[in-house]
Scaffold this motif. Structure first.
Motif, PDB file in Angstrom:
ATOM      1  N   SER A 168       0.823  -1.211   0.000  1.00 39.64           N
ATOM      2  CA  SER A 168       0.000   0.000   0.000  1.00 39.64           C
ATOM      3  C   SER A 168       0.853   1.255   0.000  1.00 39.64           C
ATOM      4  CB  SER A 168      -0.925   0.007   1.227  1.00 39.64           C
ATOM      5  OG  SER A 168      -0.173   0.104   2.427  1.00 39.64           O
ATOM      6  N   PRO A 181      -8.815   0.966   4.363  1.00 40.49           N
ATOM      7  CA  PRO A 181     -10.144   1.588   4.434  1.00 40.49           C
ATOM      8  C   PRO A 181     -10.877   1.242   5.724  1.00 40.49           C
ATOM      9  CG  PRO A 181     -10.156  -0.291   2.937  1.00 40.49           C
ATOM     10  CD  PRO A 181      -8.715  -0.045   3.289  1.00 40.49           C
ATOM     11  N   ALA A 182     -11.717   2.159   6.172  1.00 40.32           N
ATOM     12  CA  ALA A 182     -12.481   1.964   7.407  1.00 40.32           C
ATOM     13  C   ALA A 182     -13.362   0.717   7.320  1.00 40.32           C
ATOM     14  CB  ALA A 182     -13.332   3.194   7.689  1.00 40.32           C
ATOM     15  N   GLU A 183     -13.809   0.389   6.129  1.00 39.41           N
ATOM     16  CA  GLU A 183     -14.652  -0.794   5.945  1.00 39.41           C
ATOM     17  C   GLU A 183     -13.935  -2.060   6.388  1.00 39.41           C
ATOM     18  OE1 GLU A 183     -17.210  -3.060   2.397  1.00 39.41           O
ATOM     19  OE2 GLU A 183     -15.854  -1.392   1.917  1.00 39.41           O
ATOM     20  N   ARG A 192     -17.754   5.850   8.135  1.00 32.85           N
ATOM     21  CA  ARG A 192     -16.632   5.373   7.320  1.00 32.85           C
ATOM     22  C   ARG A 192     -16.036   6.475   6.445  1.00 32.85           C
ATOM     23  NH1 ARG A 192     -18.922  -0.620   5.425  1.00 32.85           N
ATOM     24  NH2 ARG A 192     -18.925  -1.501   7.554  1.00 32.85           N
ATOM     25  N   ALA A 193     -16.877   7.280   5.821  1.00 36.64           N
ATOM     26  CA  ALA A 193     -16.369   8.337   4.952  1.00 36.64           C
ATOM     27  C   ALA A 193     -15.559   9.345   5.764  1.00 36.64           C
ATOM     28  CB  ALA A 193     -17.522   9.028   4.232  1.00 36.64           C
ATOM     29  N   ASP A 196     -12.167   7.647   6.634  1.00 37.75           N
ATOM     30  CA  ASP A 196     -11.314   7.537   5.449  1.00 37.75           C
ATOM     31  C   ASP A 196     -10.771   8.902   5.026  1.00 37.75           C
ATOM     32  OD1 ASP A 196     -11.538   4.788   5.206  1.00 37.75           O
ATOM     33  OD2 ASP A 196     -13.275   4.883   3.866  1.00 37.75           O
ATOM     34  N   ARG A 197     -11.598   9.925   5.177  1.00 41.68           N
ATOM     35  CA  ARG A 197     -11.181  11.272   4.787  1.00 41.68           C
ATOM     36  C   ARG A 197     -10.081  11.814   5.695  1.00 41.68           C
ATOM     37  NH1 ARG A 197     -15.898  13.154   5.058  1.00 41.68           N
ATOM     38  NH2 ARG A 197     -15.841  14.379   6.976  1.00 41.68           N
ATOM     39  N   CYS A 199      -7.931   9.899   7.766  1.00 41.86           N
ATOM     40  CA  CYS A 199      -6.737   9.060   7.901  1.00 41.86           C
ATOM     41  C   CYS A 199      -5.711   9.416   6.824  1.00 41.86           C
ATOM     42  CB  CYS A 199      -7.103   7.582   7.775  1.00 41.86           C
ATOM     43  SG  CYS A 199      -7.842   6.872   9.263  1.00 41.86           S
TER      44      CYS A 199
END
Length: 276
Positions: A168, A181-183, A192-193, A196-197, A199
């Motif tokens: 990665s 990803p948070a997922e 989650r958005a 992710d935004r 991090c």
């Protein structure tokens, strides 16, 4: 019942109620006079921002809360570099405790933050009252996060994760790894958005650096492990099982994804408040 008896009983009842109310108010006042001091340490790719709601709830209850952000992440992302190691982040948190002149600290570390608080505890045990491992790694001397993964998961799964970290890499800089990803950590969908935004990339060296311990951290007698029981494959079940039953440890579970402070902030604040 005679009128005199009725009035006497009412007065006695009012007096008893008043006494109970005074006792309750006194107890509340005692709690206010003795607030706890929390230093909440985030995990990989995150920043102090992830504890926003937990910190607000704890402060509203009268506690003192610090949420330091590691070098290179969050609002300190302008300092990002592949040369950042676990040692850098340990010093970040030690610096917060030192600069704020804190003592009797409840030091909480999430995920990778377990590596950090273990190093901090070894250096500043006299200032720390309690260690809280929030779905976190509990390393021993000489172990890196990658080694901790190997111990907790099958060799195949650990290798896949470590290879994934290396794979990665941020374009143009193989020493930085982009956030998963948070997922992947089963963060609650409506957050989650946001996660992710916020991090950002983290130095791969932070996962490869072993934590070096003298054993001084053993002076801290109260330790808590909070397991996020709503996601898998989780390496943290291994660490929860490892410390269960050990002297000085208390293990509890919360039904959510890995980012407990994001999924269940108020519940986590209440759980931390129990340490009073």
């Amino acid at each position: 019942m005679h009128r005199r008896q009725f009035i006497g009983g009412a007065i006695a009842g009012a007096a008893a109620a008043g006494s109970a109310l005074a006792s309750t108010e006194a107890a509340q006042g005692a709690e206010t006079k003795s607030p706890l001091t929390f230093v909440l340490v985030h995990g990989a790719w995150h920043g102090g921002w992830c504890y926003r709601d937990v910190a607000n709830a704890l402060r509203a209850a009268g506690h003192t809360v610090f949420t330091p952000t590691h070098t290179g992440l969050g609002e300190r992302s302008h300092l990002s570099s592949e040369s950042i190691t676990l040692e850098t982040h340990i010093r970040d948190v030690c610096g917060c405790i030192e600069a704020e002149e804190l003592s009797n600290v409840i030091l909480c570390g999430h995920s990778y933050g377990g590596m950090v608080i273990t190093g901090v505890a070894d250096r500043m045990s006299s200032r720390i009252r309690t260690l809280v491992y929030l779905d976190a790694f509990v390393p021993e001397h000489g172990q890196s996060l990658n080694k901790c993964l190997e111990l907790a998961l099958s060799p195949e799964n650990a290798k896949a994760l470590v290879d994934g970290f290396r794979g990665s890499a941020v374009k143009g800089n193989s020493g930085l790894m982009a956030a998963l990803p948070a997922e992947a950590f089963k963060v609650i969908e409506d957050k989650r958005a946001w996660v992710d935004r916020r991090c950002g990339p983290q130095s791969l060296a932070t996962f490869e650096t072993p934590v070096l311990l003298t054993g001084a951290g053993s002076a801290i007698k109260e330790r808590v492990f909070i397991l996020a029981d709503g996601w898998d494959p989780s390496p943290f079940r291994y660490y929860a099982a490892k410390v269960t039953g050990l002297l000085g440890w208390r293990v509890t579970k919360m039904s959510c994804g890995h980012d407990i402070m994001v999924d269940l902030p108020l519940e986590l604040a209440r759980e931390l408040g129990r340490l009073a």
